[in-house]
Design a protein around this motif. Structure first.
Motif, mmCIF file in Angstrom:
data_model
loop_
_atom_site.group_PDB
_atom_site.id
_atom_site.type_symbol
_atom_site.label_atom_id
_atom_site.label_comp_id
_atom_site.label_asym_id
_atom_site.label_seq_id
_atom_site.Cartn_x
_atom_site.Cartn_y
_atom_site.Cartn_z
ATOM 1 N N ALA A 8 0.870 -1.165 0.000
ATOM 2 C CA ALA A 8 0.000 0.000 0.000
ATOM 3 C C ALA A 8 0.913 1.222 0.000
ATOM 4 N N ARG A 9 0.350 2.393 -0.223
ATOM 5 C CA ARG A 9 1.196 3.587 -0.325
ATOM 6 C C ARG A 9 1.724 4.064 1.028
ATOM 7 N N SER A 10 0.921 3.928 2.077
ATOM 8 C CA SER A 10 1.296 4.474 3.380
ATOM 9 C C SER A 10 2.184 3.510 4.165
ATOM 10 N N ALA A 11 3.399 3.945 4.470
ATOM 11 C CA ALA A 11 4.329 3.102 5.227
ATOM 12 C C ALA A 11 3.783 2.786 6.616
ATOM 13 N N ASP A 12 3.183 3.775 7.254
ATOM 14 C CA ASP A 12 2.635 3.552 8.593
ATOM 15 C C ASP A 12 1.502 2.531 8.565
ATOM 16 N N ALA A 13 0.632 2.638 7.557
ATOM 17 C CA ALA A 13 -0.480 1.686 7.444
ATOM 18 C C ALA A 13 0.041 0.281 7.192
ATOM 19 N N ALA A 38 -0.592 -2.840 9.674
ATOM 20 C CA ALA A 38 -1.305 -4.003 9.141
ATOM 21 C C ALA A 38 -0.481 -5.273 9.295
ATOM 22 N N GLN A 39 0.811 -5.194 9.020
ATOM 23 C CA GLN A 39 1.638 -6.391 9.143
ATOM 24 C C GLN A 39 1.654 -6.909 10.578
ATOM 25 N N ALA A 40 1.751 -5.995 11.539
ATOM 26 C CA ALA A 40 1.746 -6.410 12.944
ATOM 27 C C ALA A 40 0.439 -7.108 13.304
ATOM 28 N N GLU A 41 -0.671 -6.574 12.805
ATOM 29 C CA GLU A 41 -1.971 -7.158 13.116
ATOM 30 C C GLU A 41 -2.180 -8.492 12.401
ATOM 31 N N ALA A 58 5.651 -0.693 1.590
ATOM 32 C CA ALA A 58 5.087 0.557 1.086
ATOM 33 C C ALA A 58 5.480 0.728 -0.376
ATOM 34 N N VAL A 59 4.491 0.745 -1.269
ATOM 35 C CA VAL A 59 4.727 0.868 -2.706
ATOM 36 C C VAL A 59 3.631 1.732 -3.318
#
Length: 248
Positions: free
Chosen positions: A38-43, A47-50, A62-63
């Motif tokens: 996804a574009r947002s690095a924070d998101a 998401a990966q942690a969850e 992030a891409v």
């Protein structure tokens, strides 16, 4: 029904929220391993942690899919991390009335993903491509213009792939959702900012409601699985009878 997804390896674009996130969750629940972007690095980090909290294998990056070189690099990295690619889900959308943005994100983001992943899909025993279009790509509605036109192009492109690749063991299908309501999506914003449009859109659906992201993702996961091994070249509407045209 056994979907046969255990140990299969998938790439999903736009995988941090909405339909893309539900697709990632659905694939992981069936035992697949997933790389998503996804574009947002924070998101992506959140998401990966969850998604991996229960031990599932998911890699987030992030891409921006408009950057074809970055998209190609991500596919290569995903294939290396997963040990190959059995399926891709092209989910990103600019959700824009701007022609260039729709072309770059919705169409070329899909084409770029498939082009980069195709050698890996051909090496798989059951390669699958699923693209996300929209009912707006099938009929004229409030989103006519760049969004509907480019979503129609995605359907055409995918059905062309199905015919080109059928003899090589790679399937290609499209899922076209109707109006889909999820936190952070376009419809909660319309509900807040333009309640008349929201009500008019809701009234068009005989079910009296909009789809959930999970309901759309269920169709994507099925089409990505070996349970759908003889389904290719289809455009599956998930719209609660919103569209009225007869499909032949």
């Amino acid at each position: 029904m056994e979907l046969g997804l255990t140990g299969k390896r998938f790439l999903v674009t736009g995988g941090t929220r909405g339909i893309g996130r539900a697709v990632v969750e659905g694939l992981l629940a069936e035992g697949a391993d997933v790389a998503f972007c996804a574009r947002s690095a924070d998101a992506v980090t959140d998401a990966q942690a969850e998604l991996t909290a229960d031990g599932s294998i998911a890699f987030g990056t992030a891409v921006d899919v408009r950057d074809q070189a970055a998209l190609t690099d991500w596919v290569a990295h995903g294939a290396a991390s997963l040990g190959g690619i059995d399926g891709v889900v092209a989910n990103v959308s600019a959700l824009s009335d701007d022609w260039l943005s729709s072309i770059e994100v919705d169409l070329m983001g899909t084409v770029g993903l498939v082009d980069a992943a195709l050698p890996h899909l051909l090496a798989s025993e059951a390669g699958s491509i699923v693209t996300i279009s929209s009912v707006s790509g099938r009929e004229i509605d409030v989103f006519a213009g760049s969004y509907g036109s480019i979503k129609a192009a995605v359907i055409h492109y995918t059905q062309g792939l199905a015919h080109q690749l059928a003899g090589q063991g790679v399937r290609a299908n499209t899922v076209s959702p109707g109006n889909t309501y999820f936190p952070g999506g376009v419809w909660p914003a319309i509900e807040r900012d333009d309640p008349e449009l929201f009500k008019a859109s809701l009234d068009l659906n005989p079910t009296g409601r909009m789809a959930t992201a999970r309901e759309v993702a269920n169709a994507v996961v099925f089409l990505s699985s070996s349970a759908a091994s003889f389904i290719t070249g289809t455009n599956l509407l998930v719209d609660g009878a919103l569209t009225r045209g007869v499909q032949f």
